[in-house]
Design a protein around this motif. Structure first.
Motif, short mmCIF file in Angstrom:
data_model
loop_
_atom_site.label_atom_id
_atom_site.label_comp_id
_atom_site.label_asym_id
_atom_site.label_seq_id
_atom_site.Cartn_x
_atom_site.Cartn_y
_atom_site.Cartn_z
N GLU A 5 6.01 -19.19 -34.24
CA GLU A 5 6.71 -20.48 -34.29
C GLU A 5 7.91 -20.40 -35.22
N ARG A 6 7.71 -19.77 -36.40
CA ARG A 6 8.78 -19.68 -37.40
C ARG A 6 9.97 -18.88 -36.87
N SER A 7 9.68 -17.80 -36.16
CA SER A 7 10.75 -16.88 -35.73
C SER A 7 11.27 -17.16 -34.33
N GLY A 8 10.59 -18.02 -33.58
CA GLY A 8 10.96 -18.22 -32.19
C GLY A 8 10.52 -17.04 -31.32
N SER A 9 9.45 -16.38 -31.74
CA SER A 9 8.88 -15.21 -31.04
C SER A 9 9.86 -14.05 -30.90
N ILE A 10 10.63 -13.82 -31.98
CA ILE A 10 11.50 -12.65 -32.03
C ILE A 10 11.25 -11.91 -33.35
N CYS A 11 11.58 -10.62 -33.38
CA CYS A 11 11.48 -9.82 -34.60
C CYS A 11 12.39 -10.44 -35.65
N GLU A 12 11.85 -10.70 -36.83
CA GLU A 12 12.62 -11.36 -37.88
C GLU A 12 13.66 -10.44 -38.53
N ILE A 13 13.67 -9.18 -38.13
CA ILE A 13 14.67 -8.24 -38.65
C ILE A 13 15.72 -7.93 -37.57
N SER A 14 15.26 -7.56 -36.37
CA SER A 14 16.20 -7.08 -35.34
C SER A 14 16.52 -8.10 -34.26
N GLY A 15 15.68 -9.13 -34.11
CA GLY A 15 15.89 -10.10 -33.05
C GLY A 15 15.28 -9.66 -31.72
N SER A 16 14.60 -8.51 -31.71
CA SER A 16 13.95 -8.00 -30.50
C SER A 16 12.76 -8.87 -30.11
N THR A 17 12.45 -8.89 -28.83
CA THR A 17 11.28 -9.64 -28.36
C THR A 17 10.16 -8.70 -27.91
N ASP A 18 10.37 -7.39 -28.02
CA ASP A 18 9.40 -6.41 -27.54
C ASP A 18 8.39 -6.01 -28.61
N ASN A 19 7.13 -5.91 -28.21
CA ASN A 19 6.08 -5.32 -29.04
C ASN A 19 6.03 -5.90 -30.45
N LEU A 20 5.89 -7.19 -30.60
CA LEU A 20 5.90 -7.84 -31.91
C LEU A 20 4.54 -7.77 -32.57
N VAL A 21 4.54 -7.45 -33.87
CA VAL A 21 3.31 -7.37 -34.66
C VAL A 21 3.51 -8.07 -35.99
N VAL A 22 2.40 -8.44 -36.62
CA VAL A 22 2.45 -9.05 -37.95
C VAL A 22 2.44 -7.93 -38.98
N TYR A 23 3.34 -7.99 -39.93
CA TYR A 23 3.41 -7.01 -41.02
C TYR A 23 3.29 -7.77 -42.34
N THR A 24 2.24 -7.46 -43.10
CA THR A 24 2.07 -8.03 -44.43
C THR A 24 2.79 -7.10 -45.40
N VAL A 25 3.76 -7.65 -46.11
CA VAL A 25 4.67 -6.86 -46.93
C VAL A 25 3.97 -6.38 -48.21
N ALA A 26 3.83 -5.05 -48.31
CA ALA A 26 3.16 -4.42 -49.45
C ALA A 26 3.87 -4.81 -50.75
N PRO A 27 3.18 -4.87 -51.86
CA PRO A 27 1.77 -4.60 -52.03
C PRO A 27 0.86 -5.78 -51.72
N LYS A 28 1.38 -6.84 -51.15
CA LYS A 28 0.55 -7.97 -50.75
C LYS A 28 -0.44 -7.49 -49.69
N THR A 29 -1.63 -8.09 -49.67
CA THR A 29 -2.65 -7.66 -48.71
C THR A 29 -3.17 -8.81 -47.85
N THR A 30 -2.86 -10.04 -48.24
CA THR A 30 -3.34 -11.20 -47.50
C THR A 30 -2.30 -11.63 -46.48
N GLU A 31 -2.70 -11.63 -45.22
CA GLU A 31 -1.80 -12.04 -44.15
C GLU A 31 -1.57 -13.55 -44.26
N SER A 32 -0.31 -13.94 -44.48
CA SER A 32 0.04 -15.36 -44.58
C SER A 32 1.54 -15.51 -44.33
N LEU A 33 1.98 -16.76 -44.16
CA LEU A 33 3.42 -17.01 -43.96
C LEU A 33 4.23 -16.56 -45.18
#
Length: 190
Positions: free
Chosen positions: A10-38
């Motif tokens: 919803e936040r990104s409009g279903s696009i990669c928040e770095i490249s704008g690509s719509t292919d193969n999107l996954v959630v990445y929790t930014v290290a060293p954080k370990t809890t998946e959240s917004l």
């Protein structure tokens, strides 16, 4: 789809928040954080995530979107942008970015910005980068020299410490004993 993943779409409009690509999107929790959240995660293409996890495969052309993503209103997107600009040594864009002290500490947590050409990087048997405090499991039985026991395959080792002068060694506790373990015999756990 997890709740966080749905909110990231919803936040990104279903696009990669770095490249704008719509292919193969996954959630990445930014290290060293370990809890998946917004607050800790971004939606990113699998191709870019693979490059984050394996720096030697980095293709600068895939990161052209950094000039826009660095201005994102979402802190984890800014953190990933800062780290990749540092890795790509794009000092022109990096110098334009502003992160407060706490955010800059988070951005530098992986050591991407260190200019040490000879920087030692510890990797597990699968090539995943290890950091102090990570948890790993042993992938084979290991005879522990100087102690009368065998560290068994599958044994967890929590809160590891990196041996800073040797990329092939970490320290940790197995069966109450503090030992040095070769990184080729461990696998990082989530």
């Amino acid at each position: 789809m997890t709740i966080t993943e749905k909110k990231l779409h919803e936040r990104s409009g279903s696009i990669c928040e770095i490249s704008g690509s719509t292919d193969n999107l996954v959630v990445y929790t930014v290290a060293p954080k370990t809890t998946e959240s917004l607050e800790n995660s971004i939606l990113i293409s699998k191709n870019l995530l693979d490059q984050i996890n394996n720096p030697e495969t980095t293709n600068a052309n895939d990161w052209r979107g950094l000039s826009e993503s660095m201005w994102s209103e979402h802190l984890p997107v800014q953190i990933v942008s800062w780290r990749m600009l540092a890795r790509l040594k794009n000092h022109d864009l990096l110098d334009m970015m502003y992160l407060d002290e706490e955010a800059l500490e988070w951005a530098k947590a992986t050591g991407e910005a260190d200019d040490d050409e000879g920087k030692i990087i510890h990797k597990d048997c699968n090539g995943n980068i290890l950091q102090d405090g990570d948890s790993v499991v042993l992938i084979k039985d290991l005879d522990v020299k100087g102690a009368n026991f065998t560290a068994k395959r599958g044994a967890p080792v929590h809160n590891i410490k990196l041996v800073w002068d040797n990329a092939e060694q970490i320290e940790g506790r197995v069966e109450g004993q503090h030992i040095v373990i070769l990184t080729q015999y461990v696998k990082k756990t989530k």
